[in-house]
Design a protein around this motif. Structure first.
Motif, PDB file in Angstrom:
ATOM      1  N   MET A  73       0.818  -1.213   0.000  1.00  0.00           N
ATOM      2  CA  MET A  73       0.000   0.000   0.000  1.00  0.00           C
ATOM      3  C   MET A  73       0.854   1.268   0.000  1.00  0.00           C
ATOM      4  O   MET A  73       0.441   2.305  -0.524  1.00  0.00           O
ATOM      5  N   VAL A  74       2.066   1.195   0.586  1.00  0.00           N
ATOM      6  CA  VAL A  74       3.006   2.318   0.465  1.00  0.00           C
ATOM      7  C   VAL A  74       3.340   2.519  -1.013  1.00  0.00           C
ATOM      8  O   VAL A  74       3.364   3.646  -1.520  1.00  0.00           O
ATOM      9  N   GLY A  75       3.592   1.402  -1.719  1.00  0.00           N
ATOM     10  CA  GLY A  75       3.865   1.470  -3.150  1.00  0.00           C
ATOM     11  C   GLY A  75       2.713   2.058  -3.947  1.00  0.00           C
ATOM     12  O   GLY A  75       2.918   2.829  -4.883  1.00  0.00           O
ATOM     13  N   LEU A  76       1.483   1.713  -3.557  1.00  0.00           N
ATOM     14  CA  LEU A  76       0.296   2.248  -4.238  1.00  0.00           C
ATOM     15  C   LEU A  76       0.234   3.773  -4.155  1.00  0.00           C
ATOM     16  O   LEU A  76      -0.318   4.433  -5.033  1.00  0.00           O
ATOM     17  N   ASN A  77       0.781   4.320  -3.059  1.00  0.00           N
ATOM     18  CA  ASN A  77       0.716   5.772  -2.847  1.00  0.00           C
ATOM     19  C   ASN A  77       1.948   6.506  -3.351  1.00  0.00           C
ATOM     20  O   ASN A  77       2.060   7.716  -3.159  1.00  0.00           O
ATOM     21  N   LEU A  78       2.905   5.785  -3.968  1.00  0.00           N
ATOM     22  CA  LEU A  78       4.086   6.447  -4.525  1.00  0.00           C
ATOM     23  C   LEU A  78       3.732   7.016  -5.896  1.00  0.00           C
ATOM     24  O   LEU A  78       4.095   6.462  -6.925  1.00  0.00           O
ATOM     25  N   ASN A  79       3.004   8.104  -5.871  1.00  0.00           N
ATOM     26  CA  ASN A  79       2.535   8.708  -7.123  1.00  0.00           C
ATOM     27  C   ASN A  79       3.621   9.619  -7.714  1.00  0.00           C
ATOM     28  O   ASN A  79       3.925  10.664  -7.133  1.00  0.00           O
ATOM     29  N   PRO A  80       4.224   9.255  -8.849  1.00  0.00           N
ATOM     30  CA  PRO A  80       5.297  10.062  -9.449  1.00  0.00           C
ATOM     31  C   PRO A  80       4.863  11.485  -9.797  1.00  0.00           C
ATOM     32  O   PRO A  80       5.693  12.369  -9.952  1.00  0.00           O
ATOM     33  N   GLN A  81       3.551  11.720  -9.896  1.00  0.00           N
ATOM     34  CA  GLN A  81       3.042  13.035 -10.267  1.00  0.00           C
ATOM     35  C   GLN A  81       3.427  14.088  -9.228  1.00  0.00           C
ATOM     36  O   GLN A  81       3.678  15.248  -9.569  1.00  0.00           O
ATOM     37  N   LEU A  87       9.112  12.476   0.914  1.00  0.00           N
ATOM     38  CA  LEU A  87       8.876  11.132   1.460  1.00  0.00           C
ATOM     39  C   LEU A  87       8.880  10.091   0.347  1.00  0.00           C
ATOM     40  O   LEU A  87       9.403   8.981   0.520  1.00  0.00           O
ATOM     41  N   ILE A  88       8.308  10.438  -0.805  1.00  0.00           N
ATOM     42  CA  ILE A  88       8.306   9.519  -1.946  1.00  0.00           C
ATOM     43  C   ILE A  88       9.734   9.279  -2.439  1.00  0.00           C
ATOM     44  O   ILE A  88      10.130   8.150  -2.732  1.00  0.00           O
ATOM     45  N   VAL A  89      10.540  10.357  -2.510  1.00  0.00           N
ATOM     46  CA  VAL A  89      11.943  10.221  -2.925  1.00  0.00           C
ATOM     47  C   VAL A  89      12.675   9.272  -1.974  1.00  0.00           C
ATOM     48  O   VAL A  89      13.403   8.370  -2.395  1.00  0.00           O
ATOM     49  N   GLN A  90      12.472   9.453  -0.663  1.00  0.00           N
ATOM     50  CA  GLN A  90      13.142   8.608   0.318  1.00  0.00           C
ATOM     51  C   GLN A  90      12.653   7.160   0.251  1.00  0.00           C
ATOM     52  O   GLN A  90      13.444   6.226   0.434  1.00  0.00           O
ATOM     53  N   ASP A  91      11.368   6.967  -0.015  1.00  0.00           N
ATOM     54  CA  ASP A  91      10.845   5.600  -0.124  1.00  0.00           C
ATOM     55  C   ASP A  91      11.459   4.876  -1.319  1.00  0.00           C
ATOM     56  O   ASP A  91      11.739   3.673  -1.252  1.00  0.00           O
ATOM     57  N   ALA A 104      19.057   3.343   8.564  1.00  0.00           N
ATOM     58  CA  ALA A 104      17.674   2.970   8.889  1.00  0.00           C
ATOM     59  C   ALA A 104      16.890   4.144   9.454  1.00  0.00           C
ATOM     60  O   ALA A 104      15.674   4.239   9.248  1.00  0.00           O
ATOM     61  N   MET A 105      17.567   5.050  10.160  1.00  0.00           N
ATOM     62  CA  MET A 105      16.856   6.156  10.806  1.00  0.00           C
ATOM     63  C   MET A 105      16.728   7.390   9.926  1.00  0.00           C
ATOM     64  O   MET A 105      16.261   8.438  10.376  1.00  0.00           O
ATOM     65  N   THR A 106      17.146   7.275   8.656  1.00  0.00           N
ATOM     66  CA  THR A 106      17.002   8.423   7.751  1.00  0.00           C
ATOM     67  C   THR A 106      15.556   8.617   7.301  1.00  0.00           C
ATOM     68  O   THR A 106      15.119   9.739   7.069  1.00  0.00           O
ATOM     69  N   ASN A 107      14.819   7.524   7.171  1.00  0.00           N
ATOM     70  CA  ASN A 107      13.448   7.616   6.653  1.00  0.00           C
ATOM     71  C   ASN A 107      12.458   8.045   7.720  1.00  0.00           C
ATOM     72  O   ASN A 107      12.583   7.667   8.884  1.00  0.00           O
TER      73      ASN A 107
END
Length: 413
Positions: free
Chosen positions: A68-76, A151-155, A120-123
């Protein structure tokens, strides 16, 4: 089977109690789940025997969470705020990694452990931040859009880090691991992008005619890619994340996300309960200073670097402060990375306990910081002039784009 059912029933009842307490305290329920795990562990009630069946449920929960995190990674979103998203996302990641490594080393952790802790603590937690911003009604504000962008860039960066950690359990050299991770990662993303753009849309258009079939297809696609990545000697968590990203290009991602949320929430409860259960409280007596230092580093250091970066980019001190508060906690990726490090043998078990406590402290305090961000800004505003460039500034009004609407709908439902 009877024992598993009884254990699960007791665990869920205790989790309900802690979840109610967290609601009263206006805290994310994740903290309540971890506390449940601690209470049912041998240190207290000892009602949980550590059944492998329940641990498997927890792994399914992590897979659905990352799907579901992937589902919300909207490149737009990155396209809209590309420059600021990339600079703040990578800038904060580099700052936290470098400074965090030296802090860990200075506190007596080994080179490998310090490196794991730093990375690990960067995100920051995409799920917690989106939930808090949504509750405040701030998702359309400038600072929230910047936060979602980085947040998307970091994910996305976290995907490659997870791949690298998975490769470390294969006995390869660092160069071989980096090469394999880079080439396999880019190759996988390219192939899945082609599938997501040219194959899945036509398939999902047919599947989506039945809502039940859509749900089943989504879960099947998630498990298929998770199993495939496991076959390639990566972790199944990466496969689930990539499965979500491929479906994020589909117009049906909202329906998929809405239907999977209750299922994900149940399984993820068990993951965080197991996380609390695995904590080794008797090994923490030596590391309370380290826990406090790392917690303060995340709560204060991360917001400061974001304020500096946004000030350099010309944003107002208010925007910089509000964005900074959103990164003052660790992410669900943090727990997954450390758990994966323990699994492949790079980390001792007690590091998971250490990170879990840091996570609980930072999530709890940052929640209040985000909720009362405007009040905090009013208090500290006179001291923030150093974070703001003189002259023209980028503010919410200049970022606002008005566009015509084809339809305006009144009174629906």
């Amino acid at each position: 089977m009877d024992n598993v059912f009884i254990e699960l029933s007791i665990i869920i009842l205790i989790a309900i109690g802690f979840a109610g307490l967290m609601r009263l305290l206006k805290q994310p329920l994740i903290i309540g789940y971890i506390l449940t795990g601690i209470v049912v562990s041998p240190y207290f009630l000892g009602v949980f025997s550590g059944s492998e069946n329940i641990e498997t449920f927890g792994q399914v929960g992590v897979s659905l969470l990352l799907f579901m995190v992937g589902l919300n990674l909207n490149p737009q979103v990155i396209k809209e705020l590309g420059k600021v998203s990339i600079i703040t996302g990578i800038g904060q990641l580099l700052f936290t990694s470098i400074v965090g490594y030296f802090i860990g080393f200075a506190l007596g952790f080994s080179t490998v452990v310090s490196l794991y802790l730093a990375i690990a603590m960067t995100n920051s937690s995409t799920i917690i931040i989106l939930k808090l911003l949504s509750d405040k009604g701030d998702l359309d504000r400038l600072y929230a859009r910047i936060a979602v962008g980085f947040l998307i860039v970091q994910d996305i960066i976290a995907i490659f880090i997870l791949m690298f950690i998975s490769s470390s359990g294969m006995g390869l050299s660092v160069t071989e691991m980096l090469t394999e991770t880079l080439f396999k990662g880019i190759g996988l993303l390219f192939v899945l992008f082609i599938i997501g753009v040219y194959v899945l849309p036509a398939l999902i258009n047919r599947v989506a005619k039945s809502q039940e079939f859509l749900l089943l297809f989504s879960i099947g696609w998630c498990l298929l890619l998770a199993t495939f990545l496991l076959y390639l000697n990566f972790s199944m968590e990466i496969g689930a994340l990539l499965a979500g990203i491929t479906l994020s290009l589909s117009p049906y991602r909202y329906e998929i996300s809405a239907k999977l949320k209750p299922l994900r929430d149940f399984f993820i409860v068990l993951f965080f309960i197991i996380l609390g259960y695995q904590m080794q409280l008797d090994t923490l007596s030596f590391s309370w200073i380290a826990i406090i230092v790392f917690s303060l580093f995340i709560l204060v250091g991360n917001p400061l670097i974001l304020m500096i970066l946004l000030g350099i980019l010309g944003y107002t001190k208010r925007t910089g402060f509000l964005v900074g508060l959103t990164v003052a906690q660790v992410s669900e990726f943090t727990f997954i990375m450390i758990a994966l490090g323990v699994k492949v043998g790079d980390l001792p078990q007690e590091i998971l306990s250490f990170v879990t406590i840091v996570g609980m402290i930072t999530i709890a305090l940052s929640t209040y910081m985000i909720m009362y961000s405007d009040t905090l800004y009013a208090f500290f505003e006179p001291y923030f002039d150093i974070f703001e460039r003189k002259g023209k500034k980028v503010d919410a009004k200049k970022m606002k784009k008005t566009k015509p609407y084809d339809i305006i709908l009144f009174g629906y439902n």
